[in-house]
Write a protein that holds these residues in place. Structure first.
Motif, short mmCIF file in Angstrom:
data_model
loop_
_atom_site.label_atom_id
_atom_site.label_comp_id
_atom_site.label_asym_id
_atom_site.label_seq_id
_atom_site.Cartn_x
_atom_site.Cartn_y
_atom_site.Cartn_z
N LYS A 5 57.52 45.13 44.83
CA LYS A 5 56.94 43.78 44.82
C LYS A 5 57.69 42.92 43.81
CE LYS A 5 54.19 40.64 42.78
NZ LYS A 5 54.03 40.24 41.36
N GLU A 207 47.14 35.82 41.83
CA GLU A 207 47.95 36.89 41.20
C GLU A 207 47.86 38.22 41.94
OE1 GLU A 207 49.77 36.12 38.51
OE2 GLU A 207 48.89 34.17 38.13
N LYS A 265 48.02 39.70 31.81
CA LYS A 265 48.36 39.09 33.10
C LYS A 265 49.47 39.84 33.83
CE LYS A 265 49.82 34.64 34.93
NZ LYS A 265 51.26 34.37 34.97
MG MG Z 1 51.52 38.33 38.57
#
Ligand code: MG
Ligand code: ADP
Ligand code: ASP
Length: 455
Positions: A5, A207, A265
């Motif tokens: 990814k 996200e 994050k």
């Molecule tokens: Mg991210």
């Protein structure tokens, strides 16, 4: 096979995409499935377009759409040389522009932006970026096939926070992806976006492209999930707060989950769930410097004494402290709290309950006031907003001698409105005034890792 990814900054321009092509090429023997995020800021721009249209600001919506299209055209022009491929891509980008403008016109007329429509806007970010990456791979001699998530990533219809339906998407994924992989080609698909059983685009929360990578890996039985981002793995703290944090070599699934759930994050917390169920390791690596080692998240346990692995924080939470008016009301009181939370849609991050008091940490939002109002008849409710959670994560740290005391010591004289050993004994958590958050993160980093200076 593996899933790879690539995040928004990893595909933000032609240079970044060229690096992605190089990284995928190196991994060809491992049969990669490539999962792509929208180019940096594209999702925010799509949100801005939707909101502007809802507010009747047609000029702003059109301007932002034009800018978004121009960015994609410019990335394409800088990376694709083949005239036929360029023409196909240019047509795809132009058609996306027409669709976005049509959506905006509809939203302007209605003056309403539903989560379902927001997802229709959002989907263009990943659709466009993944098309460009698939074309860039082909141009560099990597046989690639662009695969639309519409053909497999089935979710429920909770628009903007949809959950994948593994039983349906697994067989579809096999049908769509497996022949591509066994044919020696690289499937390139989208993170973040899914589709309802009836074919309407959804998204799985901001996200969440990391999560898409993990869902696909679990469904296909991949041997690893690679998350390529702009940092060399999980660090001992957010590099925007602590200068020169250190790379964490390895984390357990639980540690990575708690760290990201409480604010780091670098990875979407959902990523750990399918990966852990199937025992698939997650490798976090820096796309700008693929030679650098990263972080491995896996089921391997750590040798040696318990220690803090990383520090994190979550800004803008609300602490709700509830004390029943009568002690004997305890049990109905707990039931009522759950009923009110469910009815008002409050997101409880963590709670602690003793004989006489229940403390809840909620993500701040309008509903926090409504929740305390609804409970007032039953108990005294103290609401504290303007609060952050700071958190130290490491397997078994709560039971280790001195670590909890050192954690509280680093917070110093500041008031602590909530304190907990975390959901599973792997984190130390305190709620403090937001104003001191960064200073406390640096102080905790200094305590546990010995270096910290402000940024
Ligand atoms: Mg991210
Ligand atoms: P992507 O677009 O690739 O998904 P994100 O911006 O979502 O990347 O995540 C990477 C960012 O996470 C880093 O640039 C960094 O600022 C931030 N971050 C926060 N906490 C940490 C941490 N503990 N370790 C590494 N990065 C962190
Ligand atoms: N593009 C989406 C977002 O910005 C998903 C992701 O990048 O993970 O939220």
């Amino acid at each position: 096979m593996i899933t790879m990814k690539f995040g928004g900054t990893s595909v933000q321009d032609a240079d970044a995409i060229t690096r992605v092509v190089g990284i995928v090429k190196e991994s060809l023997p491992r049969q990669p499935v490539v999962v792509i995020s929208a180019i940096a800021q594209a999702t925010n721009t799509l949100e801005k377009i939707g909101v502007a249209a809802r507010d009747g600001n047609a000029a702003l919506a059109r301007g932002a759409t034009d800018e978004l299209l121009r960015r994609h055209v410019s990335v394409m022009n800088n990376i694709i040389r083949d005239a036929a491929a360029k023409k196909t891509l240019a047509e795809y980008i132009a058609a996306a522009g027409v669709s976005i403008n049509n959506l905006s016109s509809g939203v302007e007329k209605l003056g309403e932006l539903t989560p379902r429509t927001m997802d229709a806007f959002y989907s263009f970010g990943e659709l466009l970026s993944s098309r460009i990456v698939a074309a860039a791979l082909a141009e560099q001699g990597v046989p690639s096939t662009w695969v639309d998530t519409k053909d497999f990533m089935v979710t429920d219809d909770n628009f903007t926070r949809a959950r994948p339906v593994m039983e349906i998407l697994g067989p579809r994924l096999e049908k769509v992806m497996r022949p591509v992989i066994s044919g020696g080609r690289v499937p390139v698909t989208q993170g973040f976006i899914g589709v309802t059983v009836s074919g309407v685009r959804t998204t799985m929360g901001r996200e969440s492209s990391d999560y898409s990578g993990s869902v696909i890996a679990a469904a296909l039985g991949a041997e690893a999930i690679e998350i390529w981002t702009d940092v060399a793995g999980v660090l001992t703290a957010d590099p925007r707060v602590v200068e020169s944090p250190i790379r964490v070599e390895s984390l357990s699934f639980t540690e990575a989950y708690e760290l990201t759930y409480f604010g780091a994050k670098v990875l979407h917390p959902g990523t750990m769930i399918p990966a852990e169920v199937k025992g698939i390791p997650i490798d976090i690596r820096k796309s700008g410097d693929p030679g650098m080692p990263g972080t491995r998240v896996s089921s391997a346990t750590h040798a040696g004494p318990a220690r803090v692995r990383s520090i994190t924080y979550l800004a803008d939470v609300t602490v709700l402290t509830l004390t029943p008016r009568l002690r004997q009301d305890r049990n109905p009181f707990r039931e009522q709290i759950s009923a009110v939370l469910t009815a008002k849609g409050g997101e409880t991050l963590i709670m602690s309950a003793t004989e006489s008091r229940t403390a809840l940490v909620l993500r701040s939002g309008r509903e926090c006031g409504e929740i305390s109002e609804s409970l007032k008849g039953l108990c005294s409710a103290e609401v504290r907003s303007g609060v952050s959670l700071v958190c130290a994560v490491g397997e078994n740290i709560t039971a280790a001698p001195r670590l909890p005391a050192r954690f509280l010591g680093a917070i110093g004289e500041r008031p602590v409105y909530f304190y907990s050993n975390g959901p599973s004994g792997n984190s130390l958590i305190a709620a403090i005034d937001s104003a001191g958050t960064e200073e406390v993160v640096r102080s905790l980093h200094l305590e546990f890792f010995g270096r910290a200076s402000s940024r």
